[in-house]
Design a protein around this motif. Structure first.
Motif, PDB file in Angstrom:
ATOM      1  N   GLY A 120      16.013  -5.640  16.098  1.00  0.00           N
ATOM      2  CA  GLY A 120      16.714  -6.291  17.196  1.00  0.00           C
ATOM      3  C   GLY A 120      17.148  -7.670  16.760  1.00  0.00           C
ATOM      4  O   GLY A 120      17.758  -7.835  15.704  1.00  0.00           O
ATOM      5  N   ASP A 121      16.770  -8.678  17.545  1.00  0.00           N
ATOM      6  CA  ASP A 121      17.123 -10.061  17.225  1.00  0.00           C
ATOM      7  C   ASP A 121      16.030 -10.777  16.443  1.00  0.00           C
ATOM      8  O   ASP A 121      16.158 -11.966  16.155  1.00  0.00           O
ATOM      9  N   SER A 122      14.942 -10.080  16.138  1.00  0.00           N
ATOM     10  CA  SER A 122      13.803 -10.706  15.459  1.00  0.00           C
ATOM     11  C   SER A 122      13.884 -10.527  13.956  1.00  0.00           C
ATOM     12  O   SER A 122      14.129  -9.425  13.453  1.00  0.00           O
ATOM     13  N   LEU A 123      13.648 -11.614  13.246  1.00  0.00           N
ATOM     14  CA  LEU A 123      13.590 -11.597  11.794  1.00  0.00           C
ATOM     15  C   LEU A 123      12.213 -11.071  11.380  1.00  0.00           C
ATOM     16  O   LEU A 123      11.187 -11.491  11.928  1.00  0.00           O
ATOM     17  N   VAL A 124      12.187 -10.150  10.420  1.00  0.00           N
ATOM     18  CA  VAL A 124      10.953  -9.487  10.009  1.00  0.00           C
ATOM     19  C   VAL A 124      10.760  -9.644   8.511  1.00  0.00           C
ATOM     20  O   VAL A 124      11.704  -9.480   7.726  1.00  0.00           O
ATOM     21  N   LEU A 125       9.523  -9.951   8.123  1.00  0.00           N
ATOM     22  CA  LEU A 125       9.138 -10.075   6.726  1.00  0.00           C
ATOM     23  C   LEU A 125       8.227  -8.900   6.392  1.00  0.00           C
ATOM     24  O   LEU A 125       7.263  -8.640   7.106  1.00  0.00           O
ATOM     25  N   VAL A 126       8.540  -8.187   5.305  1.00  0.00           N
ATOM     26  CA  VAL A 126       7.789  -6.985   4.945  1.00  0.00           C
ATOM     27  C   VAL A 126       7.302  -7.092   3.513  1.00  0.00           C
ATOM     28  O   VAL A 126       8.037  -7.523   2.623  1.00  0.00           O
ATOM     29  N   ASP A 127       6.045  -6.710   3.296  1.00  0.00           N
ATOM     30  CA  ASP A 127       5.534  -6.573   1.947  1.00  0.00           C
ATOM     31  C   ASP A 127       5.180  -5.107   1.753  1.00  0.00           C
ATOM     32  O   ASP A 127       4.525  -4.506   2.607  1.00  0.00           O
ATOM     33  N   ILE A 128       5.618  -4.536   0.666  1.00  0.00           N
ATOM     34  CA  ILE A 128       5.419  -3.117   0.401  1.00  0.00           C
ATOM     35  C   ILE A 128       4.209  -2.956  -0.507  1.00  0.00           C
ATOM     36  O   ILE A 128       4.166  -3.523  -1.596  1.00  0.00           O
ATOM     37  N   LYS A 129       3.243  -2.171  -0.038  1.00  0.00           N
ATOM     38  CA  LYS A 129       2.027  -1.913  -0.805  1.00  0.00           C
ATOM     39  C   LYS A 129       1.948  -0.426  -1.122  1.00  0.00           C
ATOM     40  O   LYS A 129       2.257   0.416  -0.285  1.00  0.00           O
ATOM     41  N   THR A 130       1.506  -0.127  -2.338  1.00  0.00           N
ATOM     42  CA  THR A 130       1.344   1.273  -2.734  1.00  0.00           C
ATOM     43  C   THR A 130      -0.119   1.613  -2.998  1.00  0.00           C
ATOM     44  O   THR A 130      -0.418   2.680  -3.519  1.00  0.00           O
ATOM     45  N   THR A 131      -1.023   0.713  -2.634  1.00  0.00           N
ATOM     46  CA  THR A 131      -2.444   0.981  -2.820  1.00  0.00           C
ATOM     47  C   THR A 131      -2.906   2.003  -1.790  1.00  0.00           C
ATOM     48  O   THR A 131      -2.284   2.167  -0.737  1.00  0.00           O
ATOM     49  N   SER A 132      -4.012   2.658  -2.105  1.00  0.00           N
ATOM     50  CA  SER A 132      -4.512   3.671  -1.175  1.00  0.00           C
ATOM     51  C   SER A 132      -5.053   3.039   0.098  1.00  0.00           C
ATOM     52  O   SER A 132      -5.003   3.638   1.168  1.00  0.00           O
ATOM     53  N   LYS A 133      -5.570   1.807  -0.012  1.00  0.00           N
ATOM     54  CA  LYS A 133      -6.111   1.097   1.156  1.00  0.00           C
ATOM     55  C   LYS A 133      -5.709  -0.377   1.048  1.00  0.00           C
ATOM     56  O   LYS A 133      -6.373  -1.146   0.353  1.00  0.00           O
ATOM     57  N   PRO A 134      -4.633  -0.772   1.734  1.00  0.00           N
ATOM     58  CA  PRO A 134      -4.189  -2.170   1.648  1.00  0.00           C
ATOM     59  C   PRO A 134      -5.265  -3.140   2.146  1.00  0.00           C
ATOM     60  O   PRO A 134      -5.984  -2.856   3.094  1.00  0.00           O
ATOM     61  N   ASP A 135      -5.353  -4.277   1.498  1.00  0.00           N
ATOM     62  CA  ASP A 135      -6.275  -5.348   1.869  1.00  0.00           C
ATOM     63  C   ASP A 135      -5.567  -6.204   2.916  1.00  0.00           C
ATOM     64  O   ASP A 135      -4.729  -7.044   2.582  1.00  0.00           O
ATOM     65  N   LYS A 136      -5.903  -5.985   4.183  1.00  0.00           N
ATOM     66  CA  LYS A 136      -5.191  -6.651   5.281  1.00  0.00           C
ATOM     67  C   LYS A 136      -5.332  -8.170   5.234  1.00  0.00           C
ATOM     68  O   LYS A 136      -4.385  -8.889   5.533  1.00  0.00           O
ATOM     69  N   LYS A 137      -6.490  -8.659   4.841  1.00  0.00           N
ATOM     70  CA  LYS A 137      -6.697 -10.112   4.772  1.00  0.00           C
ATOM     71  C   LYS A 137      -5.782 -10.719   3.708  1.00  0.00           C
ATOM     72  O   LYS A 137      -5.113 -11.720   3.952  1.00  0.00           O
TER      73      LYS A 137
END
Length: 154
Positions: A120-137
């Motif tokens: 929509g009107d919101s700017l979004v930043l994305v990081d792409i991870k391919t690990t089996s379990k992303p480290d959310k912290k």
């Protein structure tokens, strides 16, 4: 005026004659990245190679509309459609744009954001991870640093 330059040969960021610290290095220095020290080097290399391939495939899709062959790209396309995410730029060096010479000393950190887009009107930043379990912290720290040094609000 100067721009941050990423030097692929040694994976360093430069602003004029000044070398900047990468976001990854900064996070690692402060223990904010995933510890893979117990993982076999060959397994890590295979995972890194796959991650690089997936990132390149997604970048080619965003920039040129090229549809590759990995299931990760198919998942990416599906997720962007479900979210209504319109990718704008990929592999964006931050901070981006012209930086006045008088402000170079204010910058010490740089990185490369995987994707900037809009929902929509919101700017979004994305990081792409391919690990089996992303480290959310770790991801949260990484993305918040990218936001801070980009000067944008996501």
């Amino acid at each position: 005026m100067a721009n941050v330059i990423f030097r692929e040969s040694d994976h360093t960021y430069w602003l004029g004659e000044k070398q900047l610290i990468s976001v990854t290095q900064l996070l690692k220095k402060h223990g904010l990245t995933t510890d893979y020290s117990g993982v076999d080097a060959e397994v890590l290399q295979k995972a890194a190679d796959k991650g690089s391939m997936v990132h390149k495939e997604i970048e080619d899709y965003i920039k040129n509309g090229e549809v590759g062959f990995t299931s990760e790209l198919a998942d990416f396309i599906q997720i962007t459609e479900e979210l209504g995410l319109a990718p704008k730029e990929s592999e964006v060096i931050v901070p981006c744009g012209d930086i006045p010479e008088s402000e170079i000393d204010n910058h010490i950190v740089a990185g490369k954001a995987d994707l900037i887009g809009c929902i929509g009107d919101s700017l979004v930043l994305v990081d792409i991870k391919t690990t089996s379990k992303p480290d959310k912290k770790s991801c949260a720290w990484q993305l918040s640093l990218y936001e801070r040094i980009s000067g944008l609000k996501f």
